[in-house]
Design a protein around this motif. Structure first.
Motif, PDB file in Angstrom:
ATOM      1  N   ALA A  49      32.093  44.282  32.439  1.00  0.00           N
ATOM      2  CA  ALA A  49      32.761  43.873  31.038  1.00  0.00           C
ATOM      3  C   ALA A  49      32.808  42.296  31.305  1.00  0.00           C
ATOM      4  CB  ALA A  49      34.255  44.179  31.185  1.00  0.00           C
ATOM      5  N   LYS A  50      33.271  41.644  30.226  1.00  0.00           N
ATOM      6  CA  LYS A  50      33.162  40.117  29.901  1.00  0.00           C
ATOM      7  C   LYS A  50      34.614  39.800  29.330  1.00  0.00           C
ATOM      8  CE  LYS A  50      28.826  38.303  30.027  1.00  0.00           C
ATOM      9  NZ  LYS A  50      27.692  37.218  29.431  1.00  0.00           N
ATOM     10  N   ILE A  51      35.107  38.843  29.815  1.00  0.00           N
ATOM     11  CA  ILE A  51      36.501  38.299  29.228  1.00  0.00           C
ATOM     12  C   ILE A  51      35.970  36.738  28.980  1.00  0.00           C
ATOM     13  CG2 ILE A  51      38.835  37.562  29.583  1.00  0.00           C
ATOM     14  CD1 ILE A  51      39.142  40.126  31.219  1.00  0.00           C
ATOM     15  N   PHE A  52      36.009  36.043  27.680  1.00  0.00           N
ATOM     16  CA  PHE A  52      35.863  34.741  27.610  1.00  0.00           C
ATOM     17  C   PHE A  52      34.459  34.446  28.115  1.00  0.00           C
ATOM     18  CE2 PHE A  52      40.586  34.576  28.123  1.00  0.00           C
ATOM     19  CZ  PHE A  52      40.929  34.433  26.718  1.00  0.00           C
ATOM     20  N   GLU A  53      33.426  35.305  28.116  1.00  0.00           N
ATOM     21  CA  GLU A  53      32.159  34.931  28.470  1.00  0.00           C
ATOM     22  C   GLU A  53      31.955  35.193  29.878  1.00  0.00           C
ATOM     23  OE1 GLU A  53      29.364  35.068  26.546  1.00  0.00           O
ATOM     24  OE2 GLU A  53      30.699  35.558  24.978  1.00  0.00           O
ATOM     25  N   THR A  54      32.901  35.384  30.567  1.00  0.00           N
ATOM     26  CA  THR A  54      33.062  35.452  32.311  1.00  0.00           C
ATOM     27  C   THR A  54      32.920  36.902  32.417  1.00  0.00           C
ATOM     28  OG1 THR A  54      34.534  33.638  32.336  1.00  0.00           O
ATOM     29  CG2 THR A  54      34.305  35.113  34.119  1.00  0.00           C
TER      30      THR A  54
ATOM     31  N   GLU B 184      42.979  47.216  34.779  1.00  0.00           N
ATOM     32  CA  GLU B 184      43.241  46.183  36.021  1.00  0.00           C
ATOM     33  C   GLU B 184      41.598  45.564  35.846  1.00  0.00           C
ATOM     34  OE1 GLU B 184      45.061  46.941  39.538  1.00  0.00           O
ATOM     35  OE2 GLU B 184      45.663  48.943  38.759  1.00  0.00           O
ATOM     36  N   ILE B 185      41.514  44.465  36.097  1.00  0.00           N
ATOM     37  CA  ILE B 185      40.259  43.692  35.971  1.00  0.00           C
ATOM     38  C   ILE B 185      40.046  42.594  37.006  1.00  0.00           C
ATOM     39  CG2 ILE B 185      39.002  42.024  34.552  1.00  0.00           C
ATOM     40  CD1 ILE B 185      39.662  44.204  32.837  1.00  0.00           C
ATOM     41  N   ILE B 186      38.792  43.049  37.799  1.00  0.00           N
ATOM     42  CA  ILE B 186      38.359  42.127  38.731  1.00  0.00           C
ATOM     43  C   ILE B 186      37.434  41.180  38.443  1.00  0.00           C
ATOM     44  CG2 ILE B 186      39.242  43.555  40.568  1.00  0.00           C
ATOM     45  CD1 ILE B 186      36.455  44.283  41.168  1.00  0.00           C
ATOM     46  N   ALA B 187      37.418  40.125  38.964  1.00  0.00           N
ATOM     47  CA  ALA B 187      36.413  38.782  38.815  1.00  0.00           C
ATOM     48  C   ALA B 187      36.112  38.102  40.056  1.00  0.00           C
ATOM     49  CB  ALA B 187      36.730  38.062  37.609  1.00  0.00           C
ATOM     50  N   THR B 188      35.277  37.034  40.148  1.00  0.00           N
ATOM     51  CA  THR B 188      35.077  36.285  41.277  1.00  0.00           C
ATOM     52  C   THR B 188      36.145  35.333  41.376  1.00  0.00           C
ATOM     53  OG1 THR B 188      33.776  34.883  39.975  1.00  0.00           O
ATOM     54  CG2 THR B 188      32.481  36.673  41.251  1.00  0.00           C
ATOM     55  N   GLU B 189      37.068  34.864  40.173  1.00  0.00           N
ATOM     56  CA  GLU B 189      38.078  34.178  40.290  1.00  0.00           C
ATOM     57  C   GLU B 189      39.287  34.425  39.629  1.00  0.00           C
ATOM     58  OE1 GLU B 189      36.423  30.502  38.079  1.00  0.00           O
ATOM     59  OE2 GLU B 189      35.177  31.971  37.527  1.00  0.00           O
TER      60      GLU B 189
ATOM     61  N   ARG C  77      43.469  34.293  35.517  1.00  0.00           N
ATOM     62  CA  ARG C  77      44.768  33.847  34.990  1.00  0.00           C
ATOM     63  C   ARG C  77      44.668  32.190  34.947  1.00  0.00           C
ATOM     64  NH1 ARG C  77      50.011  35.914  34.177  1.00  0.00           N
ATOM     65  NH2 ARG C  77      50.067  38.233  34.293  1.00  0.00           N
ATOM     66  N   ASP C  78      44.345  31.801  36.138  1.00  0.00           N
ATOM     67  CA  ASP C  78      44.075  30.354  36.440  1.00  0.00           C
ATOM     68  C   ASP C  78      43.093  29.705  35.588  1.00  0.00           C
ATOM     69  OD1 ASP C  78      46.160  30.559  38.271  1.00  0.00           O
ATOM     70  OD2 ASP C  78      45.116  30.424  39.908  1.00  0.00           O
ATOM     71  N   LYS C  79      42.006  30.377  35.600  1.00  0.00           N
ATOM     72  CA  LYS C  79      40.782  29.676  35.009  1.00  0.00           C
ATOM     73  C   LYS C  79      40.960  29.612  33.436  1.00  0.00           C
ATOM     74  CE  LYS C  79      35.772  30.260  34.272  1.00  0.00           C
ATOM     75  NZ  LYS C  79      34.760  31.163  34.578  1.00  0.00           N
ATOM     76  N   PHE C  80      41.586  30.446  32.880  1.00  0.00           N
ATOM     77  CA  PHE C  80      41.897  30.241  31.349  1.00  0.00           C
ATOM     78  C   PHE C  80      43.267  29.993  31.172  1.00  0.00           C
ATOM     79  CE2 PHE C  80      37.941  33.034  32.042  1.00  0.00           C
ATOM     80  CZ  PHE C  80      37.206  32.031  31.470  1.00  0.00           C
ATOM     81  N   ASN C  81      43.961  29.812  31.749  1.00  0.00           N
ATOM     82  CA  ASN C  81      45.523  29.428  31.698  1.00  0.00           C
ATOM     83  C   ASN C  81      46.127  30.736  30.680  1.00  0.00           C
ATOM     84  OD1 ASN C  81      47.902  28.082  31.925  1.00  0.00           O
ATOM     85  ND2 ASN C  81      47.373  26.961  29.902  1.00  0.00           N
ATOM     86  N   ILE C  82      45.984  31.893  31.517  1.00  0.00           N
ATOM     87  CA  ILE C  82      46.358  33.171  30.538  1.00  0.00           C
ATOM     88  C   ILE C  82      47.920  33.439  31.533  1.00  0.00           C
ATOM     89  CG2 ILE C  82      46.125  35.445  30.088  1.00  0.00           C
ATOM     90  CD1 ILE C  82      43.044  35.058  30.982  1.00  0.00           C
TER      91      ILE C  82
ATOM     92  N   VAL D 190      38.406  42.126  25.601  1.00  0.00           N
ATOM     93  CA  VAL D 190      37.413  42.567  26.767  1.00  0.00           C
ATOM     94  C   VAL D 190      36.343  43.208  26.142  1.00  0.00           C
ATOM     95  CG1 VAL D 190      37.295  43.967  29.009  1.00  0.00           C
ATOM     96  CG2 VAL D 190      39.617  42.665  28.307  1.00  0.00           C
ATOM     97  N   LEU D 191      35.133  42.782  26.402  1.00  0.00           N
ATOM     98  CA  LEU D 191      33.890  43.497  25.962  1.00  0.00           C
ATOM     99  C   LEU D 191      33.448  44.268  27.189  1.00  0.00           C
ATOM    100  CD1 LEU D 191      31.427  43.533  23.980  1.00  0.00           C
ATOM    101  CD2 LEU D 191      30.463  41.528  25.029  1.00  0.00           C
ATOM    102  N   VAL D 192      33.313  45.456  26.849  1.00  0.00           N
ATOM    103  CA  VAL D 192      32.939  46.389  28.046  1.00  0.00           C
ATOM    104  C   VAL D 192      31.348  46.748  27.885  1.00  0.00           C
ATOM    105  CG1 VAL D 192      33.273  48.596  29.079  1.00  0.00           C
ATOM    106  CG2 VAL D 192      35.313  47.272  28.140  1.00  0.00           C
ATOM    107  N   PHE D 193      30.415  46.868  28.788  1.00  0.00           N
ATOM    108  CA  PHE D 193      29.405  47.482  28.642  1.00  0.00           C
ATOM    109  C   PHE D 193      29.238  48.800  29.226  1.00  0.00           C
ATOM    110  CE2 PHE D 193      29.245  42.771  29.443  1.00  0.00           C
ATOM    111  CZ  PHE D 193      28.388  42.426  28.490  1.00  0.00           C
ATOM    112  N   LEU D 194      28.793  49.564  28.291  1.00  0.00           N
ATOM    113  CA  LEU D 194      28.655  51.055  28.258  1.00  0.00           C
ATOM    114  C   LEU D 194      26.904  51.298  28.327  1.00  0.00           C
ATOM    115  CD1 LEU D 194      31.256  52.551  26.145  1.00  0.00           C
ATOM    116  CD2 LEU D 194      31.653  52.203  28.547  1.00  0.00           C
ATOM    117  N   THR D 195      26.710  52.475  29.125  1.00  0.00           N
ATOM    118  CA  THR D 195      25.115  52.754  29.125  1.00  0.00           C
ATOM    119  C   THR D 195      24.888  53.852  28.472  1.00  0.00           C
ATOM    120  OG1 THR D 195      25.687  54.138  31.004  1.00  0.00           O
ATOM    121  CG2 THR D 195      24.816  51.801  31.489  1.00  0.00           C
TER     122      THR D 195
END
Length: 122
Positions: free
Chosen positions: A73-78, A96-101, A104-109, A117-122
Motif C-alpha cells: 500500500a501507500k500512505i502519503f506516497e510512502t 495495522e500498517i507497517i513501514a520502514t519508519e 506518525r513521526d514522519k507525517f506528524n499524524i 491508504v492506497l492498496v495495490f491489489l493484483t
C-alpha cells in the motif's frame, strides 16, 4: 481514523521469525511498530477485497502462532504494508500498517486523524 493501539504489533514485529519473513517478503526492514487505523463502515466493506488471491503475501507462523497476510500500500506516497492477522474474531474495521519508519513521526499524524491508504491489489 488513526488511534493508539495496545503495542501488540510491535511485539510481533520484534519476533525474529516474523522480522525475517517481513524482510524477505517486502525487501525492507520495518519499523518496530504499526500505525493503527479504525475504518469507516464504508471502508470496512471494501476490506473484503484484501484476500490472499488479491496480492496477499503469507507470513507463515511458528508453532503456537497464527498466520497473517501482507498487502502492499501507500500512505502519503510512502510505501507501506497492511498487516492482516488471521486471528479469530480480529476486528474487520481495523488495519495495522507497517513501514520502514515511524509514519506518525514522519507525517506528524495524531490520534483521530483521517488518512487515505492506497492498496495495490493484483
Amino acid at each position: 481514523m488513526v488511534y493508539t493501539g495496545q503495542g501488540c504489533g510491535k511485539f510481533f514485529i520484534e519476533l525474529p521469525w516474523v522480522m525475517q519473513q517481513l524482510q524477505k517478503l517486502t525487501g525492507v526492514t520495518p519499523y518496530f511498530g504499526t500505525l493503527n487505523l479504525r475504518l469507516t463502515p464504508e471502508c470496512t466493506e471494501q476490506r473484503i477485497h484484501l484476500t490472499p488471491q488479491n496480492g496477499g503475501m503469507l507470513v507463515k507462523p511458528k508453532n503456537g502462532y497464527l498466520p497473517g497476510y501482507l498487502y502492499k500500500a501507500k500512505i502519503f506516497e510512502t510505501t507501506c504494508y497492511i498487516v492482516l492477522p488471521e486471528v479469530p474474531n480480529y476486528p474487520k474495521n481495523i488495519l495495522e500498517i507497517i513501514a520502514t519508519e515511524n509514519l506518525r513521526d514522519k507525517f506528524n499524524i495524531k490520534d483521530g486523524a483521517t488518512i487515505t491508504v492506497l492498496v495495490f491489489l493484483t
